[in-house]
Design an enzyme around this catalytic site. Structure first.
Site, PDB file in Angstrom:
ATOM      1  N   ARG A 167       0.490  -1.030  -0.177  1.00  0.00           N
ATOM      2  CA  ARG A 167      -0.151   0.024   0.130  1.00  0.00           C
ATOM      3  C   ARG A 167       0.478   1.323  -0.117  1.00  0.00           C
ATOM      4  NH1 ARG A 167      -3.741  -3.626  -0.773  1.00  0.00           N
ATOM      5  NH2 ARG A 167      -5.611  -3.381  -0.398  1.00  0.00           N
ATOM      6  N   SER A 239     -11.158  -0.196   3.172  1.00  0.00           N
ATOM      7  CA  SER A 239     -10.484  -0.345   4.170  1.00  0.00           C
ATOM      8  C   SER A 239      -9.651   0.776   4.663  1.00  0.00           C
ATOM      9  CB  SER A 239      -9.331  -1.551   3.879  1.00  0.00           C
ATOM     10  OG  SER A 239      -9.919  -2.514   3.351  1.00  0.00           O
ATOM     11  N   GLU A 336      -5.002   3.590   6.011  1.00  0.00           N
ATOM     12  CA  GLU A 336      -5.157   3.457   4.563  1.00  0.00           C
ATOM     13  C   GLU A 336      -5.411   4.939   3.178  1.00  0.00           C
ATOM     14  OE1 GLU A 336      -5.812  -0.271   2.113  1.00  0.00           O
ATOM     15  OE2 GLU A 336      -7.047   1.108   1.283  1.00  0.00           O
TER      16      GLU A 336
HETATM   17  N1  EPU Z   1     -11.354 -11.273  10.528  1.00  0.00           N
HETATM   18  C1  EPU Z   1     -11.921 -11.408  11.122  1.00  0.00           C
HETATM   19  N2  EPU Z   1     -13.106 -10.523  11.640  1.00  0.00           N
HETATM   20  C2  EPU Z   1     -14.045 -10.188  10.547  1.00  0.00           C
HETATM   21  C3  EPU Z   1     -13.152 -10.109   9.261  1.00  0.00           C
HETATM   22  C4  EPU Z   1     -11.948 -10.208   9.243  1.00  0.00           C
HETATM   23  O1  EPU Z   1     -11.633 -11.659  12.172  1.00  0.00           O
HETATM   24  O2  EPU Z   1     -15.235  -9.525  10.156  1.00  0.00           O
HETATM   25  C5  EPU Z   1      -9.685 -11.333   9.794  1.00  0.00           C
HETATM   26  C6  EPU Z   1     -10.062 -12.822   9.592  1.00  0.00           C
HETATM   27  O3  EPU Z   1      -9.208 -13.933   9.629  1.00  0.00           O
HETATM   28  C7  EPU Z   1      -9.601 -12.898   7.761  1.00  0.00           C
HETATM   29  C8  EPU Z   1      -8.706 -11.592   8.343  1.00  0.00           C
HETATM   30  O4  EPU Z   1      -9.125 -10.875   9.177  1.00  0.00           O
HETATM   31  O5  EPU Z   1      -9.226 -14.051   7.108  1.00  0.00           O
HETATM   32  C9  EPU Z   1      -8.671 -10.822   6.775  1.00  0.00           C
HETATM   33  O6  EPU Z   1      -9.812 -10.254   6.064  1.00  0.00           O
HETATM   34  P1  EPU Z   1     -10.084 -10.114   4.968  1.00  0.00           P
HETATM   35  O7  EPU Z   1      -9.726 -10.869   3.871  1.00  0.00           O
HETATM   36  O8  EPU Z   1     -11.306 -10.220   4.378  1.00  0.00           O
HETATM   37  O9  EPU Z   1      -8.943  -8.570   3.626  1.00  0.00           O
HETATM   38  P2  EPU Z   1      -8.314  -8.201   4.944  1.00  0.00           P
HETATM   39  O10 EPU Z   1      -6.579  -8.312   4.503  1.00  0.00           O
HETATM   40  O11 EPU Z   1      -9.102  -7.547   6.018  1.00  0.00           O
HETATM   41  C10 EPU Z   1      -7.528  -6.418   1.933  1.00  0.00           C
HETATM   42  C11 EPU Z   1      -7.115  -5.711   1.381  1.00  0.00           C
HETATM   43  C12 EPU Z   1      -8.357  -5.347   1.052  1.00  0.00           C
HETATM   44  C13 EPU Z   1      -8.338  -6.256  -0.551  1.00  0.00           C
HETATM   45  C14 EPU Z   1      -8.532  -7.740   0.577  1.00  0.00           C
HETATM   46  C15 EPU Z   1      -8.860  -8.922  -0.096  1.00  0.00           C
HETATM   47  C16 EPU Z   1      -5.729  -3.893   3.352  1.00  0.00           C
HETATM   48  C17 EPU Z   1      -5.665  -2.947   4.362  1.00  0.00           C
HETATM   49  N3  EPU Z   1      -7.021  -4.417   2.651  1.00  0.00           N
HETATM   50  O12 EPU Z   1      -8.254  -6.908   3.990  1.00  0.00           O
HETATM   51  O13 EPU Z   1      -8.634  -3.688   0.137  1.00  0.00           O
HETATM   52  O14 EPU Z   1     -10.012  -6.143  -1.030  1.00  0.00           O
HETATM   53  O15 EPU Z   1      -7.358  -7.553   1.539  1.00  0.00           O
HETATM   54  O16 EPU Z   1      -6.774  -9.469  -0.397  1.00  0.00           O
HETATM   55  O17 EPU Z   1      -5.106  -4.670   2.454  1.00  0.00           O
HETATM   56  C18 EPU Z   1      -8.877  -1.578   0.638  1.00  0.00           C
HETATM   57  O18 EPU Z   1      -7.608  -1.447   0.585  1.00  0.00           O
HETATM   58  O19 EPU Z   1      -9.358  -0.815   0.116  1.00  0.00           O
HETATM   59  C19 EPU Z   1      -9.553  -2.696   0.596  1.00  0.00           C
HETATM   60  C20 EPU Z   1     -10.655  -3.232   1.114  1.00  0.00           C
END
Ligand code: EPU
Length: 342
Positions: A167, A239, A336
């Site tokens: 990012r 995010s 972010e």
């Molecule tokens: N999780 C929880 N509770 C929840 C939701 C998630 O505990 O209610 C935990 C789970 O362990 C899950 C982990 O958080 O495996 C990661 O969550 P998720 O896979 O939904 O994705 P993320 O890592 O939070 C990132 C990017 C997103 C992108 C997704 C999919 C960042 C800051 N965000 O989110 O990007 O779409 O991965 O790859 O890196 C954005 O940049 O605006 C964005 C949405």
């Protein structure tokens, strides 16, 4: 040549997906390098600071607005050069990101299909090195063409010169903010190369070994739709924070207090932890709501606001979340979303 249309006191809320914030003192849309040159000349004559706006999908504008010139990038165009199985595509930075992804899907060009349905423009993609479902855009970028808003001179940055990391890029630095991205050159492939490494995608395709590019796009669109509030009803920038990258030492300490904390390897021996997990399981903040501002019930990293919310309400809410995470884990989380104020 027609004179550039420069508006005064333009409400910026309508130009962002948060739908929050005050006015820009001056506002211009540019669709060519010539119009950009005119806008830069105007800003210099007024001694006005310049802010470059793409799709406004990662931006929180202050209630007091911006006392300078906002230049909205509407430079369009797509030029393709095929070289055996490699395809080089030069894209105007004002094109819609997802429109470009769809173009690649329709032509069977592999490389960015996992980045489907991300709002914003092509020019914003390298700035924060957008990433989702196991892919970061840096892996498909050949070069970035810019204009230096201080001098009006053109400059092309190679992939390495863009300084990409999670990012982050050179374009987010103080020096980098002087460069207006006009075009991005992508390198994609005609050979299928599905990336099913990300948990959600892997689970989606358990019965399918080699999904088509269209199937992958459909899967990403479906998975994403469950993780974001309805954009037609709420304001959000996706995010709000990054997933924090921490040292092994900090991670080991966190694991003692919270043995189930997930982790992902990050470059240089560091560890990336999902902040959504911390907000959910450590802080109990999933679905947390104060007034018109909430953390989304299906993905607490996503902050959203009901109509009528102000930027200062979002600020106060976000600061309280940051304090709560710091108190429970000792970690300073980073935003972010970009902020724009006077
Ligand atoms: N999780 C929880 N509770 C929840 C939701 C998630 O505990 O209610 C935990 C789970 O362990 C899950 C982990 O958080 O495996 C990661 O969550 P998720 O896979 O939904 O994705 P993320 O890592 O939070 C990132 C990017 C997103 C992108 C997704 C999919 C960042 C800051 N965000 O989110 O990007 O779409 O991965 O790859 O890196 C954005 O940049 O605006 C964005 C949405």
């Amino acid at each position: 040549m027609e004179a550039l249309d420069i508006r005064e006191n333009e409400p910026l809320a309508a130009h962002t997906t948060f739908r929050i914030g005050g006015n820009a003192r001056y506002f211009a849309r540019v669709s060519s390098e010539n119009e950009l040159a005119d806008a830069i000349t105007f800003a210099h004559a007024q001694s006005a600071p310049v802010f470059i706006l793409g799709g406004g999908s990662n931006l929180l504008v202050a209630d007091s607005g911006f006392e300078g010139l906002v230049i909205k990038n509407e430079i369009k165009g797509v030029e393709v050069r095929e070289q055996e199985n490699l395809v080089f595509i030069d894209v105007g930075a004002g094109e819609s990101w997802d429109g470009f992804v769809e173009y690649c899907i329709n032509n069977g060009y592999w490389g960015i299909e996992n980045l489907s349905a991300i709002p914003g423009t092509v020019g914003a993609a390298p700035v924060q090195n957008i990433g989702a479902y196991g892919i970061e855009v840096k892996d498909a970028i050949e070069s970035v063409r810019t204009v230096d808003i201080r001098t009006g001179e053109q400059r092309t940055f190679s992939n390495t010169e863009c300084g990409f990391s999670y990012r982050e890029s050179f374009f987010k630095t103080v020096e980098g903010k002087n460069f207006f991205i006009t075009h991005v050159e992508f390198r994609v492939s005609r050979l299928p190369r599905p990336n099913l490494s990300y948990k959600d995608i892997k689970e989606y395709f358990t019965n399918e070994e080699k999904p088509s590019i269209v199937q992958i796009r459909d899967a990403v669109v479906k998975i994403r739709s469950g993780k974001f509030p309805d954009l037609s009803q709420f304001g959000t920038a996706g995010s709000f924070w990054k997933n924090q990258i921490i040292s092994i030492d900090v991670y080991e300490k966190l694991k003692v207090a919270y043995p189930l904390v997930p982790s992902f390897p990050a470059p240089e021996g560091l560890v990336k932890i999902p902040l959504a997990w911390i907000l959910d399981h450590v802080c109990g903040l999933k679905g947390h709501k104060i007034g018109k501002v909430s953390l989304y019930k299906n993905q607490p990293l996503v902050l959203y606001a009901e109509s009528g919310a102000t930027a200062s309400e979002v600020e106060a809410f976000a600061t309280a979340i940051e304090r709560a995470v710091k108190e429970k884990t000792g970690i300073d989380i980073e935003r972010e979303v970009k902020s724009l104020s006077c």
